[in-house]
Scaffold this active site. Structure first.
Site, short mmCIF file in Angstrom:
data_model
loop_
_atom_site.label_atom_id
_atom_site.label_comp_id
_atom_site.label_asym_id
_atom_site.label_seq_id
_atom_site.Cartn_x
_atom_site.Cartn_y
_atom_site.Cartn_z
N ASP A 164 -9.45 -32.03 84.51
CA ASP A 164 -10.35 -30.91 84.23
C ASP A 164 -10.59 -30.83 82.72
O ASP A 164 -9.64 -30.96 81.94
CB ASP A 164 -9.72 -29.55 84.62
CG ASP A 164 -9.46 -29.45 86.12
OD1 ASP A 164 -10.03 -30.26 86.87
OD2 ASP A 164 -8.70 -28.54 86.52
N GLU A 188 4.20 -24.27 83.99
CA GLU A 188 3.23 -24.85 84.90
C GLU A 188 1.85 -24.81 84.26
O GLU A 188 1.41 -23.76 83.79
CB GLU A 188 3.24 -24.03 86.21
CG GLU A 188 2.20 -24.47 87.20
CD GLU A 188 2.06 -23.52 88.39
OE1 GLU A 188 2.95 -22.64 88.57
OE2 GLU A 188 1.08 -23.64 89.13
N LYS A 220 6.10 -48.89 94.99
CA LYS A 220 4.79 -49.26 94.44
C LYS A 220 4.31 -48.18 93.46
O LYS A 220 3.86 -48.48 92.35
CB LYS A 220 3.82 -49.39 95.61
CG LYS A 220 2.43 -49.81 95.23
CD LYS A 220 1.64 -50.10 96.52
CE LYS A 220 0.15 -50.11 96.25
NZ LYS A 220 -0.61 -50.16 97.50
N CYS A 223 -0.60 1.84 98.31
CA CYS A 223 -1.58 2.24 97.31
C CYS A 223 -2.83 2.82 97.98
O CYS A 223 -2.80 3.95 98.45
CB CYS A 223 -1.90 1.07 96.38
SG CYS A 223 -2.50 1.61 94.78
N SER A 264 -6.54 -29.63 93.87
CA SER A 264 -5.83 -28.39 93.61
C SER A 264 -5.15 -27.91 94.90
O SER A 264 -5.30 -28.55 95.94
CB SER A 264 -6.80 -27.33 93.09
OG SER A 264 -7.79 -27.11 94.05
N HIS A 268 3.25 -0.69 94.62
CA HIS A 268 3.18 -1.94 95.41
C HIS A 268 4.58 -2.52 95.62
O HIS A 268 5.03 -3.37 94.83
CB HIS A 268 2.31 -2.96 94.67
CG HIS A 268 0.86 -2.60 94.67
ND1 HIS A 268 0.00 -2.97 95.69
CD2 HIS A 268 0.13 -1.88 93.80
CE1 HIS A 268 -1.20 -2.50 95.44
NE2 HIS A 268 -1.16 -1.83 94.30
N LYS A 282 -3.50 -44.78 95.68
CA LYS A 282 -4.46 -44.98 94.58
C LYS A 282 -4.80 -43.69 93.81
O LYS A 282 -4.79 -43.68 92.57
CB LYS A 282 -5.73 -45.65 95.11
CG LYS A 282 -6.68 -46.12 94.02
CD LYS A 282 -6.23 -47.39 93.34
CE LYS A 282 -6.65 -48.61 94.15
NZ LYS A 282 -6.05 -49.85 93.69
N GLU A 298 5.54 -4.72 97.63
CA GLU A 298 5.51 -6.16 97.93
C GLU A 298 5.76 -7.00 96.67
O GLU A 298 6.17 -8.15 96.77
CB GLU A 298 4.19 -6.55 98.59
CG GLU A 298 2.94 -6.55 97.71
CD GLU A 298 2.27 -5.19 97.57
OE1 GLU A 298 2.94 -4.16 97.82
OE2 GLU A 298 1.09 -5.14 97.19
#
Ligand code: GLN
Length: 545
Positions: free
Chosen positions: A152, A145, A228, A385, A19, A512, A194, A514
């Site tokens: 998993d 996505e 390959k 905030c 991940s 917020h 691999k 951002e």
């Protein structure tokens, strides 16, 4: 059903080997590249975990919670999508296994399945497909996505659903991109293919044959390795791409474009587009490579060991740097280590400080000490905030002399609760999705610092995620001592922005900012905060950096 969605083509992005390879950034970059060709894209994240949404998840484990305009608490990858593209992002664009089961079980209880046995295939997979289709209406290309790593257990229904989508819509309408890792083994002095072969084998077992492989590596991938991989994974050699580690994610679209990724995608999906215009992305790369100025900004928070916990703030600072033609060194400081009398030790080398949003008592006093230092020493400050709420507490305690003052959240018995629970939040017991969430309009005070920052307009929209607010009982008292309420809700009831006039940049906002910043368009409050930090840096003797 099929004809209604025929116009949208789908690109599914999966990840293999490990991940954290950057599927979110890859998906966002693909979206950005397709937009440079004039295509309308949507981006969706399908997460195999069971939580209904990340709103109740610990930032230590899951990173920050990203909030959309319509008030969904989503995965932080949605933040990448927002920063890289113009895609509309709503609660439809982020869903989890938990949400899928929630809907299916609701249908089952209502009797919608007419007594049939409810199963993973077709009921869960159908619901996943429906969510994907719903999130991409009206777009040319939907990039979806799939969270987690191939292999998993939780991911299987999602992979089955995307396999069926190609079966349903046909080869020309669906493309699979798989992101993998080529680890470098020092003893062999070689990048190893691999794990990638195994990961693709796993995908093919489920019936998904990737069309494009993007291989993360810490160095250049030799041509023979690419050949390959192509042969063993059954993809065309020109469809094996290299994703070298980059010092900025904003270089990714250009890097992938130069290898021809967007051209291959449009060829494979058989779409005609205009010529790509990468000039804006190239401009960003130029500033990142040659900043004219530098400054050092602190973020005084609680989750400082986890880079992803303040992801959007980190990115918004980079954007503000780009807008000011500057490189920002962001330093994360643990609020617990900042104590009133010795605040100087930790803060003296900073040109500006952000106190971000947060929950819980830990580190609160350290944040208040920080704010006091910044206010008194006239160092640029942006409180977000919780940061704005604590700026109010600090002001009440040290400027108004109301010693026993606090936010109701942390001082339930304090005499002066200058920040208290919102009317609408009283009696709320359920923790999930119940805060003041999403976009709300805010009216700016003409002539204020923030009005100047936002430009012409006096009316802006910003995103919220909180339960507490400024206590209006104290407004007058604050104003008499030099605090300006420069942003209010349109009815004047809620304080959204505070600022101090007699200070180079002391601004706190209840929302917020951002969450709405992008490299192309830095958020005005971040942009001006960084401009103030650069000025502060210039005035510093001796200058550092
Ligand atoms: N804990 C505070 C509240 O709920 C601040 C939340 C935040 O910073 N997002 O109001």
């Amino acid at each position: 059903m099929k004809t209604r969605h025929q116009r949208t083509k789908y690109i599914f992005v999966t990840g293999g080997v490990v991940s954290s390879l950057g599927k979110g950034v890859l998906s966002a970059s693909v979206g950005a590249l397709l937009e440079t060709r004039g295509l309308k894209v949507s981006l969706t994240k399908a997460d195999p975990y069971i939580n209904v949404d990340p709103g109740t998840m610990n930032p230590f484990q899951h990173g920050e919670v990203f909030v959309t305009d319509d008030g969904a608490e989503t995965d932080l990858d949605i933040g990448h999508y927002q920063r890289f593209t113009k895609a509309t992002l709503t609660r439809l664009n982020s869903f989890s296994t938990g949400q899928v089961y929630d809907v299916v079980l609701g249908k089952e209880r209502r009797g919608d399945y007419l007594g049939g046995t409810v199963q993973v295939i077709p009921h869960i997979t159908d619901q996943i497909k429906e969510n994907i289709y719903k999130s991409s209406k009206g777009t040319d290309i939907a990039i979806v996505e799939i969270g987690g790593t191939v292999g998993d257990i939780e991911g299987l229904p999602f992979l089955e659903a995307i396999r069926q989508i190609r079966y349903d819509l046909g080869d020309e309408n669906v493309l699979y991109i798989h992101l993998t890792l080529l680890p470098y083994i020092g003893a062999a002095k070689e990048l190893k293919t691999k794990p990638t072969q195994h990961s693709v084998k796993e995908l093919r077992q489920i019936g998904v044959q990737p069309d494009i492989l993007v291989c993360r590596a810490d160095r250049s991938i030799p041509e023979d390795h690419k050949k390959k991989i192509a042969l063993f994974c059954n993809v065309k050699p020109e469809c094996v791409f290299e994703a070298r580690d980059l010092d900025s994610v904003y270089k990714m679209p250009v890097v992938l474009h130069e290898q021809g990724l967007d051209q291959i995608i449009v060829n494979m999906l058989n779409i005609w587009t205009g010529a790509p215009d990468l000039s804006k992305w190239r401009g960003i790369v130029d500033v990142l490579n040659n900043p004219k100025r530098r400054c050092r900004v602190g973020v005084v928070g609680k989750y400082v060991g986890v880079v992803d916990a303040y992801k959007s703030i980190n990115e918004a600072l980079i954007h503000a740097g780009i807008a000011n033609n500057a490189a920002i060194e962001t330093v994360y400081l643990d609020a617990e280590e900042i104590v009133d009398e010795r605040a100087d030790e930790k803060l003296k080398d900073l040109d500006g400080v952000i106190v971000p949003g947060g929950f819980g008592l830990r580190g609160i006093e350290g944040k208040i000490s920080t704010i006091r230092y910044l206010r008194e020493k006239k160092v640029p400050f942006l409180g977000i905030c919780l940061g704005m709420q604590l700026a109010s507490v600090e002001f009440a305690r040290h400027k108004l002399g109301l010693k026993d003052s606090h936010s109701q959240e942390f001082g339930p018995n304090s005499e002066h609760q200058v920040v208290h629970l919102m009317e609408t939040q009283r009696g709320v017991v359920n923790k999930g999705g119940t805060m003041r969430l999403g976009a709300y309009p805010c009216k700016l005070l003409s002539g204020s610092k923030v009005h100047y920052a936002y430009g012409e307009t006096l009316s802006v929209s910003e995103r919220h995620r909180h339960r507490f607010e400024f206590n209006n009982k104290y407004r007058e008292h604050f104003q008499e001592h030099g605090m300006t309420f420069s942003g209010l809700s349109p009815d004047g009831e809620l304080v959204e922005i505070i600022e101090i006039k007699d200070h180079p940049w002391f601004v706190g906002c209840q929302f917020h900012p951002e969450l709405k910043s992008s490299p192309m368009e830095a958020h005005p409050l971040f942009r001006e905060f960084v401009a103030a930090a650069l000025d502060f840096q210039k005035g510093r003797k001796p200058a550092h950096g």
